[in-house]
Scaffold this motif. Sequence first.
Motif, PDB file in Angstrom:
ATOM      1  N   LEU A 133      90.704  51.482   5.344  1.00 20.89           N
ATOM      2  CA  LEU A 133      92.011  51.135   5.882  1.00 20.89           C
ATOM      3  C   LEU A 133      91.984  50.906   7.382  1.00 20.89           C
ATOM      4  O   LEU A 133      92.927  50.348   7.948  1.00 20.89           O
ATOM      5  CB  LEU A 133      93.029  52.228   5.536  1.00 20.89           C
ATOM      6  N   LYS A 134      90.904  51.313   8.034  1.00 19.18           N
ATOM      7  CA  LYS A 134      90.791  51.116   9.480  1.00 19.18           C
ATOM      8  C   LYS A 134      89.998  49.867   9.838  1.00 19.18           C
ATOM      9  O   LYS A 134      89.875  49.518  11.013  1.00 19.18           O
ATOM     10  CB  LYS A 134      90.156  52.355  10.122  1.00 19.18           C
ATOM     11  N   GLU A 135      89.477  49.188   8.813  1.00 21.85           N
ATOM     12  CA  GLU A 135      88.720  47.965   9.076  1.00 21.85           C
ATOM     13  C   GLU A 135      89.669  46.800   9.315  1.00 21.85           C
ATOM     14  O   GLU A 135      90.597  46.573   8.549  1.00 21.85           O
ATOM     15  CB  GLU A 135      87.790  47.668   7.896  1.00 21.85           C
ATOM     16  N   GLY A 148     104.581  53.204   4.582  1.00 17.53           N
ATOM     17  CA  GLY A 148     103.368  52.417   4.790  1.00 17.53           C
ATOM     18  C   GLY A 148     103.329  51.760   6.151  1.00 17.53           C
ATOM     19  O   GLY A 148     102.295  51.744   6.826  1.00 17.53           O
ATOM     20  N   LYS A 149     104.459  51.201   6.579  1.00 19.89           N
ATOM     21  CA  LYS A 149     104.518  50.603   7.906  1.00 19.89           C
ATOM     22  C   LYS A 149     104.271  51.670   8.976  1.00 19.89           C
ATOM     23  O   LYS A 149     103.557  51.429   9.958  1.00 19.89           O
ATOM     24  CB  LYS A 149     105.875  49.935   8.124  1.00 19.89           C
ATOM     25  N   ASN A 150     104.847  52.834   8.755  1.00 17.82           N
ATOM     26  CA  ASN A 150     104.631  53.949   9.693  1.00 17.82           C
ATOM     27  C   ASN A 150     103.151  54.302   9.787  1.00 17.82           C
ATOM     28  O   ASN A 150     102.612  54.526  10.885  1.00 17.82           O
ATOM     29  CB  ASN A 150     105.448  55.157   9.227  1.00 17.82           C
ATOM     30  N   MET A 151     102.488  54.323   8.633  1.00 15.42           N
ATOM     31  CA  MET A 151     101.062  54.675   8.643  1.00 15.42           C
ATOM     32  C   MET A 151     100.212  53.580   9.290  1.00 15.42           C
ATOM     33  O   MET A 151      99.224  53.877   9.971  1.00 15.42           O
ATOM     34  CB  MET A 151     100.579  54.956   7.216  1.00 15.42           C
ATOM     35  N   LEU A 152     100.579  52.314   9.093  1.00 14.78           N
ATOM     36  CA  LEU A 152      99.836  51.247   9.774  1.00 14.78           C
ATOM     37  C   LEU A 152      99.927  51.411  11.289  1.00 14.78           C
ATOM     38  O   LEU A 152      98.950  51.179  12.015  1.00 14.78           O
ATOM     39  CB  LEU A 152     100.376  49.881   9.363  1.00 14.78           C
ATOM     40  N   LEU A 153     101.093  51.837  11.761  1.00 13.31           N
ATOM     41  CA  LEU A 153     101.242  52.099  13.194  1.00 13.31           C
ATOM     42  C   LEU A 153     100.364  53.271  13.625  1.00 13.31           C
ATOM     43  O   LEU A 153      99.734  53.247  14.690  1.00 13.31           O
ATOM     44  CB  LEU A 153     102.709  52.403  13.521  1.00 13.31           C
ATOM     45  N   GLN A 154     100.293  54.301  12.786  1.00 17.08           N
ATOM     46  CA  GLN A 154      99.523  55.502  13.142  1.00 17.08           C
ATOM     47  C   GLN A 154      98.020  55.221  13.232  1.00 17.08           C
ATOM     48  O   GLN A 154      97.316  55.831  14.040  1.00 17.08           O
ATOM     49  CB  GLN A 154      99.778  56.615  12.111  1.00 17.08           C
ATOM     50  N   ILE A 155      97.529  54.311  12.398  1.00 21.00           N
ATOM     51  CA  ILE A 155      96.080  54.045  12.405  1.00 21.00           C
ATOM     52  C   ILE A 155      95.750  52.748  13.165  1.00 21.00           C
ATOM     53  O   ILE A 155      94.665  52.198  13.020  1.00 21.00           O
ATOM     54  CB  ILE A 155      95.505  53.985  10.973  1.00 21.00           C
ATOM     55  N   ASN A 156      96.746  52.281  13.933  1.00 20.70           N
ATOM     56  CA  ASN A 156      96.544  51.096  14.789  1.00 20.70           C
ATOM     57  C   ASN A 156      96.165  49.847  13.999  1.00 20.70           C
ATOM     58  O   ASN A 156      95.322  49.057  14.418  1.00 20.70           O
ATOM     59  CB  ASN A 156      95.474  51.385  15.855  1.00 20.70           C
ATOM     60  N   ARG A 157      96.805  49.682  12.829  1.00 16.30           N
ATOM     61  CA  ARG A 157      96.573  48.482  12.023  1.00 16.30           C
ATOM     62  C   ARG A 157      97.813  47.595  11.932  1.00 16.30           C
ATOM     63  O   ARG A 157      97.773  46.562  11.279  1.00 16.30           O
ATOM     64  CB  ARG A 157      96.148  48.880  10.592  1.00 16.30           C
ATOM     65  N   PHE A 158      98.911  48.000  12.549  1.00 18.11           N
ATOM     66  CA  PHE A 158     100.147  47.234  12.410  1.00 18.11           C
ATOM     67  C   PHE A 158      99.988  45.818  12.989  1.00 18.11           C
ATOM     68  O   PHE A 158     100.400  44.836  12.371  1.00 18.11           O
ATOM     69  CB  PHE A 158     101.310  47.940  13.105  1.00 18.11           C
ATOM     70  N   ASP A 159      99.370  45.727  14.154  1.00 21.42           N
ATOM     71  CA  ASP A 159      99.223  44.401  14.779  1.00 21.42           C
ATOM     72  C   ASP A 159      98.370  43.477  13.912  1.00 21.42           C
ATOM     73  O   ASP A 159      98.600  42.266  13.871  1.00 21.42           O
ATOM     74  CB  ASP A 159      98.589  44.538  16.166  1.00 21.42           C
ATOM     75  N   ASP A 160      97.383  44.062  13.218  1.00 19.64           N
ATOM     76  CA  ASP A 160      96.523  43.243  12.358  1.00 19.64           C
ATOM     77  C   ASP A 160      97.322  42.595  11.217  1.00 19.64           C
ATOM     78  O   ASP A 160      96.962  41.522  10.744  1.00 19.64           O
ATOM     79  CB  ASP A 160      95.399  44.095  11.759  1.00 19.64           C
ATOM     80  N   MET A 161      98.368  43.307  10.765  1.00 16.79           N
ATOM     81  CA  MET A 161      99.143  42.815   9.627  1.00 16.79           C
ATOM     82  C   MET A 161     100.496  42.250  10.059  1.00 16.79           C
ATOM     83  O   MET A 161     101.351  41.966   9.207  1.00 16.79           O
ATOM     84  CB  MET A 161      99.360  43.958   8.614  1.00 16.79           C
ATOM     85  N   PHE A 162     100.685  42.079  11.370  1.00 10.65           N
ATOM     86  CA  PHE A 162     101.989  41.624  11.871  1.00 10.65           C
ATOM     87  C   PHE A 162     102.388  40.270  11.273  1.00 10.65           C
ATOM     88  O   PHE A 162     103.539  40.057  10.892  1.00 10.65           O
ATOM     89  CB  PHE A 162     101.965  41.541  13.398  1.00 10.65           C
ATOM     90  N   ASP A 163     101.432  39.351  11.196  1.00 10.68           N
ATOM     91  CA  ASP A 163     101.748  38.030  10.645  1.00 10.68           C
ATOM     92  C   ASP A 163     102.220  38.135   9.197  1.00 10.68           C
ATOM     93  O   ASP A 163     103.108  37.380   8.770  1.00 10.68           O
ATOM     94  CB  ASP A 163     100.520  37.113  10.722  1.00 10.68           C
ATOM     95  N   TYR A 164     101.639  39.059   8.460  1.00 14.11           N
ATOM     96  CA  TYR A 164     102.063  39.221   7.071  1.00 14.11           C
ATOM     97  C   TYR A 164     103.499  39.746   7.006  1.00 14.11           C
ATOM     98  O   TYR A 164     104.301  39.299   6.172  1.00 14.11           O
ATOM     99  CB  TYR A 164     101.110  40.156   6.319  1.00 14.11           C
ATOM    100  N   PHE A 165     103.825  40.705   7.895  1.00 12.36           N
ATOM    101  CA  PHE A 165     105.197  41.205   7.934  1.00 12.36           C
ATOM    102  C   PHE A 165     106.188  40.081   8.199  1.00 12.36           C
ATOM    103  O   PHE A 165     107.215  39.955   7.531  1.00 12.36           O
ATOM    104  CB  PHE A 165     105.349  42.275   9.027  1.00 12.36           C
ATOM    105  N   THR A 166     105.891  39.264   9.199  1.00 13.83           N
ATOM    106  CA  THR A 166     106.826  38.186   9.521  1.00 13.83           C
ATOM    107  C   THR A 166     106.932  37.185   8.374  1.00 13.83           C
ATOM    108  O   THR A 166     107.985  36.623   8.110  1.00 13.83           O
ATOM    109  CB  THR A 166     106.392  37.454  10.804  1.00 13.83           C
ATOM    110  N   GLU A 167     105.838  36.998   7.682  1.00  3.89           N
ATOM    111  CA  GLU A 167     105.821  36.063   6.550  1.00  3.89           C
ATOM    112  C   GLU A 167     106.729  36.546   5.425  1.00  3.89           C
ATOM    113  O   GLU A 167     107.571  35.792   4.919  1.00  3.89           O
ATOM    114  CB  GLU A 167     104.377  35.927   6.058  1.00  3.89           C
TER     115      GLU A 167
END
Length: 280
Positions: A133-135, A148-167
């Motif tokens: 999950l950190k890759e 899940g969004k909270n956890m992506l923020l905690q492990i510094n993966r939110f920016d990696d998936m930002f485009d998917y969120f906006t999509e």
Amino acid sequence: MFPEVKENRRTWLTLCLSVALSVLALPALAANTLNICAGKSELPFSNDQKQGFENKIATVIGQALNMPVNYFWWTNPLTLQKDMEEGKCDVLIGTDPHDPRVLATKPYYRSAYVFITRQDREIDVTAWDHPYLKEKNFRIGVMPDSPGKNMLLQINRFDDMFDYFTEIQNFQSTRNRYVHVEPSRLVNDVANMHLHMAMLWAPEAARYVRASEVPLKTVIVEDNAQKTNGEKIPMHYNVVMGVNKQRPELVEALNRVIDANGAEITAILKDEGIPLLPLN
């Protein structure tokens, strides 16, 4: 609608000032009618064609109480507290025991968030501390405003998936706004390999996982996720029925239905494919 909308509840409080004037203009609902608050287009929970599993549970409750079921179909959960205070409806079929908008019945089921993957990819992840999950190139989809969004923020993966969120949000912000995202979208994106994995609330995912033409695997997420400060982010939740605060007598009536008709309600949940955990 469940944990995804919790962060938005505070905004409902700002809407209460208009209630006192508007409530006087509404026709009184019959006291001997079970007035259900349900999403108009919120499958698999409910829709106005009564195809959701919560529609089935409402039918069981109505029959048990010998009361006809009347629906108020909401389209925006951010106005639901106002709708209830105006007397448009009295009962939420599924909500958080700590939902500040309503009085809570006893819990009637407990479930969890699940990781969803393709069976043929043999991804074996059961908790948020797994190294996958950190890759940066491991794509995981979650719902807006969810644990899940909270956890992506905690492990510094939110920016990696930002485009998917906006999509999936059709390029709209969820700040003070309800943006409906179909849970089937994330399940399908796992099946078509747009995502390696999705994490969804099991009740919102079960129907679509089972219907997928591509064999999918669901794993209950271990309930050990934490923020970097050590605060727990729950992955398992009890579910209760929520009652209009102006109809406290319904709490005990619904508790009796849960006691007497629990097996029938559980059968509906199992038929939906929802993994059930012991109540605590």
